[in-house]
Design an enzyme around this catalytic site. Structure first.
Site, PDB file in Angstrom:
ATOM      1  CG  ASN A 181       0.328  -9.020   4.467  1.00  9.97           C
ATOM      2  OD1 ASN A 181       0.518  -7.836   4.235  1.00  9.97           O
ATOM      3  ND2 ASN A 181       0.126  -9.455   5.705  1.00  9.97           N
ATOM      4  CE  LYS A 182       6.771  -7.468   5.968  1.00 13.74           C
ATOM      5  NZ  LYS A 182       7.937  -7.217   5.068  1.00 13.74           N
ATOM      6  CD  GLN A 205       7.805  -5.120   9.530  1.00 18.88           C
ATOM      7  OE1 GLN A 205       8.107  -6.143  10.152  1.00 18.88           O
ATOM      8  NE2 GLN A 205       8.148  -4.939   8.275  1.00 18.88           N
ATOM      9  NE  ARG A 233      10.018  -2.348   1.063  1.00 20.77           N
ATOM     10  CZ  ARG A 233       9.296  -2.730   2.131  1.00 20.77           C
ATOM     11  NH1 ARG A 233       8.620  -1.821   2.811  1.00 20.77           N
ATOM     12  NH2 ARG A 233       9.250  -3.991   2.500  1.00 20.77           N
ATOM     13  CG  ASP A 264       2.766  -5.388   1.117  1.00 16.02           C
ATOM     14  OD1 ASP A 264       2.500  -6.188   2.030  1.00 16.02           O
ATOM     15  OD2 ASP A 264       3.288  -4.279   1.294  1.00 16.02           O
ATOM     16  NE  ARG A 308       6.015  -0.776   7.941  1.00 13.11           N
ATOM     17  CZ  ARG A 308       4.762  -0.888   8.301  1.00 13.11           C
ATOM     18  NH1 ARG A 308       4.123   0.144   8.868  1.00 13.11           N
ATOM     19  NH2 ARG A 308       4.085  -1.996   8.142  1.00 13.11           N
ATOM     20  N   GLY A 309       4.731  -0.077   4.595  1.00 12.25           N
ATOM     21  CA  GLY A 309       3.287  -0.318   4.479  1.00 12.25           C
ATOM     22  C   GLY A 309       2.861   0.158   3.094  1.00 12.25           C
ATOM     23  CB  ALA A 310       0.941  -1.521   0.428  1.00 16.73           C
TER      24      ALA A 310
HETATM   25  O1  MRU Z   1       7.655  -4.523   4.760  1.00 11.97           O
HETATM   26  P1  MRU Z   1       6.496  -3.671   5.190  1.00 11.97           P
HETATM   27  O2  MRU Z   1       6.540  -3.261   6.621  1.00 11.97           O
HETATM   28  O3  MRU Z   1       6.284  -2.504   4.245  1.00 11.97           O
HETATM   29  O4  MRU Z   1       5.266  -4.645   5.011  1.00 11.97           O
HETATM   30  C1  MRU Z   1       3.982  -4.186   5.337  1.00 11.97           C
HETATM   31  C2  MRU Z   1       2.942  -5.201   5.193  1.00 11.97           C
HETATM   32  O5  MRU Z   1       3.189  -6.336   4.834  1.00 11.97           O
HETATM   33  C3  MRU Z   1       1.530  -4.756   5.428  1.00 11.97           C
HETATM   34  O6  MRU Z   1       0.769  -5.793   5.948  1.00 11.97           O
HETATM   35  C4  MRU Z   1       0.937  -4.335   4.092  1.00 11.97           C
HETATM   36  O7  MRU Z   1       1.742  -3.341   3.495  1.00 11.97           O
HETATM   37  C5  MRU Z   1      -0.431  -3.830   4.213  1.00 11.97           C
HETATM   38  S1  MRU Z   1      -0.420  -2.208   4.886  1.00 11.97           S
HETATM   39  C6  MRU Z   1      -1.943  -1.559   4.984  1.00 11.97           C
END
Ligand code: MRU
Length: 368
Positions: free
Chosen positions: A253-254, A202, A90, A243, A53-55
């Protein structure tokens, strides 16, 4: 980054030269398990179920997912079908589309063995580029932390972060955490407030794991503690990842990021967002209206997974049985609450002009 003295990226081609290995992030922080992906379906599942996960890492995994599909059948039909299948995994992180588009662009004119060979080479290049971009984001963000440390005459700089935008979210280094690692490595006293980041935690499970392994002082706090900390002068700056960021500087973002930005604004705390150019969606100008927000299973809200004292990993229900739950994965922080965007090219205002000052080739809608 290193785990027990061994350098890891979050994704790599295995010793067999074709399958792809990842760290299963659903098992962190309790187990460090490596999982092998052999098919595009494996890659899609890893993204959907958040083993990765993470963009930026979602984008890298999709690139290798295409490689795995083409290994079985390098036809145009497979390329198109796998592109669509991976893109649907996603919706919010635009890096997914960036990677898939970059792959498709170089692969479409090719066929057969040349297409397959170029697919693996391009996926590797995208990963290497992500590492270098994150390193540069680190250097640019480091200057801000250095400035704060100087202003505080060497006293500890307290930084609040949300979710995980560290090396586990990217290929290496991270975005929001890269400046923090560099500051710590340079001897600047930093302390990180780690939002636990419900519902998937996370922050508590991944950011705390990363920071702990690197020796960075940190404290996990419940998501709703940030306002209190800021009110009492206990936060010098916030840094988060994103993201999808619009051409006007609105930041998805999250979920929960927006509330932190509001609290930061109300308390005069600088609120920075760290991002690679691959997270900018130049087609959008109104993040609140235009960015698709992923909605995930209610079970992620009503249940929690953790380790018992006996060392067993168990999932338990924490909500009133039968109550419905909503699980919006992300929110959008309007640009006016963002002090600055930390990119690989430098730091800019969260605005169209700010972004164009760093990416002038986009001024007339041109490619990056
Ligand atoms: O749902 P996730 O864990 O994929 O969400 C991740 C985030 O929101 C991060 O802050 C974002 O992807 C930036 S990662 C460098």
């Amino acid at each position: 980054m290193k785990i027990d003295g061994i350098h890891y990226r979050t994704i790599w081609v295995a010793d067999d030269g074709w399958s792809v290995e990842i760290i299963d992030q659903t098992r962190l922080p309790h187990e460090f398990a490596i999982v092998r992906l052999e098919t595009a379906d494996d890659a899609a599942r890893a993204i959907k179920d958040m083993l990765v996960r993470g963009a930026p890492l979602i984008g890298a995994t999709a690139a290798y997912g295409l490689c795995l599909a083409l290994r079985k059948d390098a036809s145009d039909e497979t390329l198109a079908r796998t592109y669509d299948m991976l893109l649907a995994t996603r919706p919010t992180a635009v890096n997914l589309k960036y990677s898939l588009d970059a792959m498709r662009e170089v692969l479409l004119p090719l066929a057969g063995a040349a297409r397959l060979e170029t697919a693996y080479a391009t996926a590797a290049r995208l990963c290497d580029e992500d590492v270098e971009i994150c390193r540069l984001i680190g250097e640019n963000g480091l200057r801000i932390i250095r400035g704060l440390a100087e202003a505080k005459q060497g006293a500890t700089v307290n930084i609040l972060t949300h979710c995980n935008a560290g090396w586990l979210a990217c290929v290496d280094w991270g975005t929001a955490l890269a400046p923090i690692y560099m500051a710590h490595d340079e001897g600047i006293a930093v302390q990180v407030w780690v939002d636990e980041t419900r519902p998937r935690n996370q922050g508590a499970s991944l950011t705390a794991f990363e920071l702990g392994r690197h020796g960075v002082p940190h404290t996990i706090v419940p998501d709703n503690a940030g306002g209190h900390l800021m009110q009492h002068g206990l936060v010098d700056m916030c840094i988060v990842g994103t993201d999808r960021t619009t051409a006007t500087g609105d930041v998805a973002n999250k979920i929960g990021t927006y509330l932190k930005a509001l609290a930061a604004d109300a308390n005069g705390v600088p609120f920075y967002v760290a991002l690679p150019h691959t997270t900018i969606d130049w087609t959008l100008s109104d993040g609140v209206r235009e960015i698709e927000i992923e909605q995930r299973s209610a079970r992620e809200v009503t249940h929690m997974t953790g380790r018992t004292e006996k060392g067993e990993i168990v999932t338990v229900e924490i909500a009133a049985p039968g109550s419905p739950a909503a699980n919006y994965g992300f929110d959008v922080t309007p640009a006016r609450y963002v002090t600055g965007l930390i990119t690989e090219r430098g730091v800019c205002a969260a605005s169209r002009e700010g972004l164009l000052s760093l990416y002038p080739e986009r001024r007339n809608g041109g490619a990056a």
